[in-house]
Design a protein around this motif. Structure first.
Motif, PDB file in Angstrom:
ATOM      1  N   SER A  73       0.822  -1.207   0.000  1.00 59.11           N
ATOM      2  CA  SER A  73       0.000   0.000   0.000  1.00 59.11           C
ATOM      3  C   SER A  73       0.859   1.262   0.000  1.00 59.11           C
ATOM      4  O   SER A  73       0.415   2.326  -0.433  1.00 59.11           O
ATOM      5  CB  SER A  73      -0.947   0.008   1.205  1.00 59.11           C
ATOM      6  OG  SER A  73      -0.248   0.255   2.419  1.00 59.11           O
ATOM      7  N   HIS A  74       2.092   1.136   0.486  1.00 57.94           N
ATOM      8  CA  HIS A  74       3.004   2.280   0.514  1.00 57.94           C
ATOM      9  C   HIS A  74       3.955   2.306  -0.673  1.00 57.94           C
ATOM     10  O   HIS A  74       4.320   3.389  -1.153  1.00 57.94           O
ATOM     11  CB  HIS A  74       3.840   2.257   1.803  1.00 57.94           C
ATOM     12  CG  HIS A  74       3.077   2.607   3.038  1.00 57.94           C
ATOM     13  ND1 HIS A  74       2.776   3.910   3.398  1.00 57.94           N
ATOM     14  CD2 HIS A  74       2.546   1.818   4.007  1.00 57.94           C
ATOM     15  CE1 HIS A  74       2.095   3.908   4.540  1.00 57.94           C
ATOM     16  NE2 HIS A  74       1.942   2.656   4.926  1.00 57.94           N
ATOM     17  N   PRO A 210       3.881  10.955  -0.049  1.00 57.41           N
ATOM     18  CA  PRO A 210       3.978   9.536   0.300  1.00 57.41           C
ATOM     19  C   PRO A 210       5.400   9.027   0.079  1.00 57.41           C
ATOM     20  O   PRO A 210       6.138   9.557  -0.758  1.00 57.41           O
ATOM     21  CB  PRO A 210       2.993   8.865  -0.671  1.00 57.41           C
ATOM     22  CG  PRO A 210       2.150   9.961  -1.210  1.00 57.41           C
ATOM     23  CD  PRO A 210       2.973  11.206  -1.178  1.00 57.41           C
ATOM     24  N   ARG A 212       6.306   6.505  -1.457  1.00 52.86           N
ATOM     25  CA  ARG A 212       6.469   6.002  -2.823  1.00 52.86           C
ATOM     26  C   ARG A 212       6.966   7.100  -3.764  1.00 52.86           C
ATOM     27  O   ARG A 212       7.583   6.800  -4.795  1.00 52.86           O
ATOM     28  CB  ARG A 212       5.163   5.419  -3.347  1.00 52.86           C
ATOM     29  CG  ARG A 212       4.067   6.445  -3.638  1.00 52.86           C
ATOM     30  CD  ARG A 212       2.832   5.815  -4.267  1.00 52.86           C
ATOM     31  NE  ARG A 212       2.145   4.973  -3.309  1.00 52.86           N
ATOM     32  CZ  ARG A 212       1.186   5.409  -2.481  1.00 52.86           C
ATOM     33  NH1 ARG A 212       0.830   6.689  -2.491  1.00 52.86           N
ATOM     34  NH2 ARG A 212       0.594   4.592  -1.645  1.00 52.86           N
ATOM     35  N   LEU A 274       2.932   1.201  10.150  1.00 55.26           N
ATOM     36  CA  LEU A 274       2.602   1.511   8.761  1.00 55.26           C
ATOM     37  C   LEU A 274       1.148   1.307   8.371  1.00 55.26           C
ATOM     38  O   LEU A 274       0.697   1.867   7.370  1.00 55.26           O
ATOM     39  CB  LEU A 274       3.480   0.667   7.834  1.00 55.26           C
ATOM     40  CG  LEU A 274       4.958   1.059   7.789  1.00 55.26           C
ATOM     41  CD1 LEU A 274       5.782  -0.036   7.134  1.00 55.26           C
ATOM     42  CD2 LEU A 274       5.129   2.377   7.052  1.00 55.26           C
ATOM     43  N   ASP A 277      -1.349   5.653  10.437  1.00 55.65           N
ATOM     44  CA  ASP A 277      -0.468   6.799  10.252  1.00 55.65           C
ATOM     45  C   ASP A 277       0.492   7.009  11.405  1.00 55.65           C
ATOM     46  O   ASP A 277       1.067   8.078  11.550  1.00 55.65           O
ATOM     47  CB  ASP A 277      -1.281   8.066  10.031  1.00 55.65           C
ATOM     48  CG  ASP A 277      -2.082   8.471  11.283  1.00 55.65           C
ATOM     49  OD1 ASP A 277      -2.229   7.640  12.203  1.00 55.65           O
ATOM     50  OD2 ASP A 277      -2.555   9.622  11.323  1.00 55.65           O
TER      51      ASP A 277
END
Length: 368
Positions: A73-74, A210, A212, A274, A277
């Motif tokens: 998801s990250h 983010p 990413r 993770l 938040d």
């Protein structure tokens, strides 16, 4: 003198108690390292939740499986996490996975893998580190080219990987565009990119993007994810972002003594940070405390801040005797003792009263 003879006398010396108040002052605060902080209560609660009953060992447990979904998801759907015990282990395992026996890693002269890992990448990982001096801890394509040459020269270790640190050892932060430029430059020359993310959360908090944005989206091939400095008891992870470029991670992790048998207790800590938040809250708070400290220091004559304060670190220069007196009141480290440079770190549990008390101590010692 034996170790026993050197211990302080008193009730705690042989009491055998588990009462933490007998061992340390729970109100003690310092600015030496974010590793000095304890664990976040939500992380401790997650460990307790994972306890009880039996789970398959060596990473085949439910918590490690769920961590993979959280990591993706990250960092994207191709990402895979390999939990390990510590940051040095994460870096050594990661770099081994993307180098040949004759391979070399280009890094900043200030990089943790070069300065603070007791030669482990070289002695344990069998790697050659090719270092580059930087002004602010950050590599650039131009700096990389100082070492990116000689691939066909059998007399020279072959540059195969560029390793950057985010945030850097000097507290500075790469922008996503800066990371992308490094990745494109490295990939054009047939090299891969590793990111040492022991304080990756602090960088994301500063950039307000983010993770990413400056990792998989920017072209990073694999990273070391740091949990300990962000509120975990222990535990990091190698996160593979480009599985096509990484070889035999499972075997390298085991061979490097980084495979936890009860891995659920490492994975659940990273999951606690993770899944929601908590990682970001902790990092934002630490960064905010560093900004408060920097703002106060700027008003004190005789103290110079050396680098932009972009994460949870403040680097300063002040008279050596002042620093020595301050160290008797608050723990912190010299970064370059000969030059009078010190490093002050804030953690997720640093509070405004800690910062303000430290600033008052600096004023008092400067005035002496």
């Amino acid at each position: 003198m034996s170790a026993t003879e050197g211990r302080a006398a008193g009730p705690a010396a042989g009491a055998g108690t588990t009462d933490a108040r007998q061992h340390h002052d729970r109100g003690l605060r310092g600015f030496a390292s974010d590793n000095y902080a304890g664990a976040h209560p939500e992380v401790l609660a997650a460990i307790a939740l994972a306890n009880g009953g039996h789970q398959v060992a060596y990473g085949e447990d439910d918590y490690t499986a769920h961590l993979q979904r959280v990591i993706r998801s990250h960092f994207g759907q191709r990402a895979e996490a390999f939990p390990v015990f510590n940051g040095t282990g994460a870096n050594v395992v990661a770099l081994q996975a993307v180098t040949d026996r004759w391979g070399a890693v280009i890094c900043a002269e200030s990089a943790h893998i070069h300065v603070d890992e007791c030669g482990a990448p070289e002695r344990v990982g069998g790697l050659k580190l090719l270092t580059v001096p930087t002004e602010d801890g950050k590599l650039t394509p131009e700096l990389i080219d100082r070492q990116a040459w000689g691939w066909d020269d059998e007399h020279r270790a072959m540059p195969q990987v560029v390793s950057i640190t985010q945030s850097t050892e000097l507290g500075t932060v790469y922008t996503p565009d800066e990371v992308r430029a490094i990745c494109e430059h490295a990939h054009e020359r047939g090299m891969l990119v590793h990111l040492d993310g022991s304080r990756i959360a602090n960088a994301a908090a500063t950039l307000d993007v983010p993770m990413r944005a400056f990792t998989n989206a920017a072209g990073v091939d694999l990273l070391s994810y740091g949990g300990t400095k962000n509120g975990a008891v222990f535990g990091e992870a190698v996160v593979v972002l480009n599985p096509d470029a990484v070889r035999h991670m499972k075997h390298l992790r085991k061979m490097s003594m980084q495979l936890a048998s009860k891995m659920r207790f490492v994975s659940v800590q990273l999951e606690a940070l993770l899944a929601k938040d908590l990682w970001l809250r902790n990092a934002r708070h630490a960064n905010t405390m560093a900004q408060r400290l920097a703002a106060g220091v700027r008003e004190i004559d005789g103290v110079e801040i050396l680098y932009p304060v972009q994460s949870n670190a403040v680097f300063a220069r002040l008279p050596h005797d002042v620093s020595e007196r301050l160290q008797k009141r608050y723990r912190f480290y010299f970064w370059d003792e000969a030059a009078g440079v010190v490093r002050w770190m804030c953690a997720f549990d640093t509070v405004e009263e800690d910062v303000d008390g430290f600033l008052e101590a600096i004023r008092e010692e400067i005035a002496r």
